[in-house]
Design a protein around this motif. Structure first.
Motif, PDB file in Angstrom:
ATOM      1  N   LEU A   1       0.838  -1.198   0.000  1.00  6.01           N
ATOM      2  CA  LEU A   1       0.000   0.000   0.000  1.00  6.01           C
ATOM      3  C   LEU A   1       0.875   1.251   0.000  1.00  6.01           C
TER       4      LEU A   1
ATOM      5  N   LYS B   1       2.265   1.851  -3.406  1.00 18.05           N
ATOM      6  CA  LYS B   1       1.243   2.397  -4.304  1.00 18.05           C
ATOM      7  C   LYS B   1       1.027   3.882  -4.039  1.00 18.05           C
ATOM      8  N   VAL B   2       1.014   4.270  -2.765  1.00 20.07           N
ATOM      9  CA  VAL B   2       0.851   5.678  -2.406  1.00 20.07           C
ATOM     10  C   VAL B   2       2.026   6.496  -2.942  1.00 20.07           C
TER      11      VAL B   2
ATOM     12  N   ILE C   1       1.560   6.915  -6.613  1.00 26.20           N
ATOM     13  CA  ILE C   1       0.520   7.922  -6.868  1.00 26.20           C
ATOM     14  C   ILE C   1       1.104   9.323  -6.719  1.00 26.20           C
TER      15      ILE C   1
ATOM     16  N   LYS D   1       1.292  12.208  -9.515  1.00 22.27           N
ATOM     17  CA  LYS D   1       0.679  13.523  -9.265  1.00 22.27           C
ATOM     18  C   LYS D   1       1.692  14.633  -9.509  1.00 22.27           C
TER      19      LYS D   1
ATOM     20  N   TYR E   1     -20.868  11.138  -3.378  1.00 15.27           N
ATOM     21  CA  TYR E   1     -19.839  10.387  -4.066  1.00 15.27           C
ATOM     22  C   TYR E   1     -18.656  10.193  -3.135  1.00 15.27           C
ATOM     23  N   SER E   2     -17.829   9.221  -3.440  1.00 16.55           N
ATOM     24  CA  SER E   2     -16.652   8.921  -2.622  1.00 16.55           C
ATOM     25  C   SER E   2     -15.424   9.625  -3.206  1.00 16.55           C
ATOM     26  N   VAL E   3     -14.545  10.060  -2.309  1.00 14.08           N
ATOM     27  CA  VAL E   3     -13.333  10.782  -2.708  1.00 14.08           C
ATOM     28  C   VAL E   3     -12.141  10.116  -2.038  1.00 14.08           C
ATOM     29  N   LEU E   4     -11.096   9.843  -2.831  1.00 10.18           N
ATOM     30  CA  LEU E   4      -9.848   9.307  -2.278  1.00 10.18           C
ATOM     31  C   LEU E   4      -8.903  10.484  -2.064  1.00 10.18           C
ATOM     32  N   ARG E   5      -8.455  10.659  -0.824  1.00 13.50           N
ATOM     33  CA  ARG E   5      -7.491  11.713  -0.506  1.00 13.50           C
ATOM     34  C   ARG E   5      -6.268  11.058   0.122  1.00 13.50           C
ATOM     35  N   ILE E   6      -5.113  11.473  -0.320  1.00 11.48           N
ATOM     36  CA  ILE E   6      -3.855  10.965   0.237  1.00 11.48           C
ATOM     37  C   ILE E   6      -3.047  12.167   0.666  1.00 11.48           C
ATOM     38  N   LYS E   7      -2.726  12.230   1.957  1.00 13.94           N
ATOM     39  CA  LYS E   7      -1.957  13.357   2.487  1.00 13.94           C
ATOM     40  C   LYS E   7      -0.596  12.908   2.910  1.00 13.94           C
TER      41      LYS E   7
END
Length: 92
Positions: A8, A11-12, A15, A19, A86-92
């Motif tokens: 995981l 993958k982050v 991403i 970005k 709706y669903s939102v994926l946020r990665i901080k």
């Protein structure tokens, strides 16, 4: 699909890399667009045709409703409000 925390994390990180690449590409795109706009303005043209593209740079208008003013004049607009979930994926 079951992945480990280590996978995981990989993958982050991937991403985040993509970005960053997308942000860099967007900056390059904006710079190139600014050059095209400068060409159009400098030559006082709103349309240009090249071998591979038709380029236009024209003003346009957009009409919107002033929700705050409508609420002041008419009161609550709740019965006219449409809510979408709706669903939102946020990665901080």
């Amino acid at each position: 699909m079951c992945i480990s925390k280590a996978d995981l994390e990989k993958k982050v990180q991937e991403i985040r890399r993509y970005k960053a690449m997308a942000e860099e590409a967007a900056e390059i795109q904006k710079s190139l667009e600014a050059e095209v706009i400068a060409y159009m303005v400098e030559n006082q043209i709103d349309t240009e045709i090249t071998d591979s593209a038709k380029i236009t740079y024209k003003s346009q208008t957009r009409a919107t409703l002033d929700k705050k003013r409508l609420e002041e004049d008419l009161g609550s607009l709740e019965e006219y409000t449409k809510v979408t979930e709706y669903s939102v994926l946020r990665i901080k």
